[in-house]
Motif scaffolding. Sequence first.
Motif, mmCIF file in Angstrom:
data_model
loop_
_atom_site.group_PDB
_atom_site.id
_atom_site.type_symbol
_atom_site.label_atom_id
_atom_site.label_comp_id
_atom_site.label_asym_id
_atom_site.label_seq_id
_atom_site.Cartn_x
_atom_site.Cartn_y
_atom_site.Cartn_z
ATOM 1 N N PHE A 128 0.817 -1.207 0.000
ATOM 2 C CA PHE A 128 0.000 0.000 0.000
ATOM 3 C C PHE A 128 0.850 1.255 0.000
ATOM 4 N N ASN A 129 1.914 1.244 0.807
ATOM 5 C CA ASN A 129 2.858 2.364 0.844
ATOM 6 C C ASN A 129 4.125 1.916 1.573
ATOM 7 N N ALA A 130 5.085 2.795 1.714
ATOM 8 C CA ALA A 130 6.358 2.449 2.347
ATOM 9 C C ALA A 130 6.177 2.078 3.816
ATOM 10 N N GLY A 131 5.251 2.726 4.516
ATOM 11 C CA GLY A 131 5.022 2.410 5.921
ATOM 12 C C GLY A 131 4.513 0.993 6.102
ATOM 13 N N VAL A 132 3.576 0.589 5.272
ATOM 14 C CA VAL A 132 3.038 -0.762 5.341
ATOM 15 C C VAL A 132 4.118 -1.772 4.950
ATOM 16 N N MET A 133 4.953 -1.417 3.990
ATOM 17 C CA MET A 133 6.063 -2.286 3.621
ATOM 18 C C MET A 133 6.988 -2.500 4.821
ATOM 19 N N GLY A 134 7.188 -1.478 5.619
ATOM 20 C CA GLY A 134 7.995 -1.606 6.834
ATOM 21 C C GLY A 134 7.376 -2.573 7.824
ATOM 22 N N LEU A 135 6.045 -2.546 7.962
ATOM 23 C CA LEU A 135 5.363 -3.505 8.832
ATOM 24 C C LEU A 135 5.586 -4.929 8.328
ATOM 25 N N TRP A 136 5.518 -5.106 7.018
ATOM 26 C CA TRP A 136 5.750 -6.419 6.402
ATOM 27 C C TRP A 136 7.175 -6.900 6.706
ATOM 28 N N ARG A 137 8.138 -6.031 6.501
ATOM 29 C CA ARG A 137 9.540 -6.417 6.695
ATOM 30 C C ARG A 137 9.834 -6.788 8.145
ATOM 31 N N ALA A 138 9.136 -6.159 9.079
ATOM 32 C CA ALA A 138 9.362 -6.431 10.497
ATOM 33 C C ALA A 138 8.946 -7.847 10.884
ATOM 34 N N GLU A 139 7.996 -8.410 10.171
ATOM 35 C CA GLU A 139 7.504 -9.758 10.495
ATOM 36 C C GLU A 139 7.297 -10.575 9.226
ATOM 37 N N ARG A 140 8.224 -10.466 8.301
ATOM 38 C CA ARG A 140 8.080 -11.047 6.968
ATOM 39 C C ARG A 140 7.683 -12.513 6.979
ATOM 40 N N SER A 141 8.393 -13.371 7.688
ATOM 41 C CA SER A 141 8.116 -14.811 7.590
ATOM 42 C C SER A 141 6.722 -15.150 8.115
ATOM 43 N N THR A 142 6.325 -14.543 9.206
ATOM 44 C CA THR A 142 4.986 -14.781 9.758
ATOM 45 C C THR A 142 3.918 -14.255 8.813
ATOM 46 N N LEU A 143 4.101 -13.049 8.313
ATOM 47 C CA LEU A 143 3.107 -12.443 7.426
ATOM 48 C C LEU A 143 3.038 -13.152 6.075
ATOM 49 N N LEU A 144 4.165 -13.616 5.576
ATOM 50 C CA LEU A 144 4.154 -14.349 4.310
ATOM 51 C C LEU A 144 3.356 -15.638 4.457
ATOM 52 N N ALA A 145 3.554 -16.346 5.548
ATOM 53 C CA ALA A 145 2.797 -17.578 5.781
ATOM 54 C C ALA A 145 1.295 -17.290 5.863
ATOM 55 N N ARG A 146 0.937 -16.217 6.554
ATOM 56 C CA ARG A 146 -0.486 -15.849 6.650
ATOM 57 C C ARG A 146 -1.046 -15.442 5.296
ATOM 58 N N ALA A 147 -0.266 -14.688 4.521
ATOM 59 C CA ALA A 147 -0.724 -14.261 3.195
ATOM 60 C C ALA A 147 -0.954 -15.477 2.299
ATOM 61 N N GLU A 148 -0.029 -16.411 2.321
ATOM 62 C CA GLU A 148 -0.183 -17.622 1.503
ATOM 63 C C GLU A 148 -1.403 -18.426 1.925
ATOM 64 N N GLN A 149 -1.709 -18.426 3.210
ATOM 65 C CA GLN A 149 -2.897 -19.123 3.710
ATOM 66 C C GLN A 149 -4.178 -18.387 3.296
ATOM 67 N N ASN A 150 -4.172 -17.066 3.334
ATOM 68 C CA ASN A 150 -5.369 -16.274 3.010
ATOM 69 C C ASN A 150 -5.628 -16.158 1.519
ATOM 70 N N TRP A 151 -4.590 -16.229 0.691
ATOM 71 C CA TRP A 151 -4.724 -15.928 -0.719
ATOM 72 C C TRP A 151 -5.773 -16.773 -1.448
ATOM 73 N N PRO A 152 -5.842 -18.080 -1.266
ATOM 74 C CA PRO A 152 -6.858 -18.845 -1.999
ATOM 75 C C PRO A 152 -8.285 -18.368 -1.728
ATOM 76 N N ARG A 153 -8.575 -17.972 -0.502
ATOM 77 C CA ARG A 153 -9.906 -17.475 -0.155
ATOM 78 C C ARG A 153 -10.154 -16.113 -0.780
ATOM 79 N N LEU A 154 -9.160 -15.245 -0.770
ATOM 80 C CA LEU A 154 -9.318 -13.904 -1.331
ATOM 81 C C LEU A 154 -9.328 -13.912 -2.857
ATOM 82 N N ASN A 155 -8.671 -14.884 -3.437
ATOM 83 C CA ASN A 155 -8.558 -14.958 -4.893
ATOM 84 C C ASN A 155 -9.680 -15.814 -5.498
ATOM 85 N N ALA A 156 -10.817 -15.742 -4.892
ATOM 86 C CA ALA A 156 -11.968 -16.540 -5.373
ATOM 87 C C ALA A 156 -12.906 -15.657 -6.178
#
Length: 156
Positions: A128-156
């Motif tokens: 969304f912006n650089a600030g949100v990217m910073g939030l992602w970078r702070a917890e990348r591995s946890t957030l990536l796992a959650r994103a991969e789990q959520n994506w099939p439901r959101l991509n319907a």
Amino acid sequence: MTIMINRRLMLGGIAAATLGGSSLALAQSRTGGTINQMHAGQALMGYDPVAYFAGTAVAGREDLTVARNGGTYRFATAQNRDAFQSNPARYEPQFGGFCAWGVANGKLFSIDPVAGWEVRDNKLFVFFNAGVMGLWRAERSTLLARAEQNWPRLNA
């Protein structure tokens, strides 16, 4: 006196401030199987996906395009267009070009194609912006796992 801070509430407050506290950032609840085309049908808001892998955000040209997955990608050069056409999966952004942090949190947000992106492990992530990217970078591995789990439901 001891002050207890709920980490989830704190991050929620930071996210709200980073997103400008606006629910307008949420433009849709499901993708319908198409890429992020919130910007007049343009994938990545018209920015060249191949250029990110060279380390820069470059606006694509109107005359160099490829239609794919419900949207149109633009390219700065014919060489970038040709590279994309030969292997689109290599250059397409993760999570359909929606904000990766948003997907991790079950939401579909648009992106800032100039200040909100990173190439990591040969994959393009946009935010969304650089600030949100910073939030992602702070917890990348946890957030990536959650994103991969959520994506099939959101991509319907």
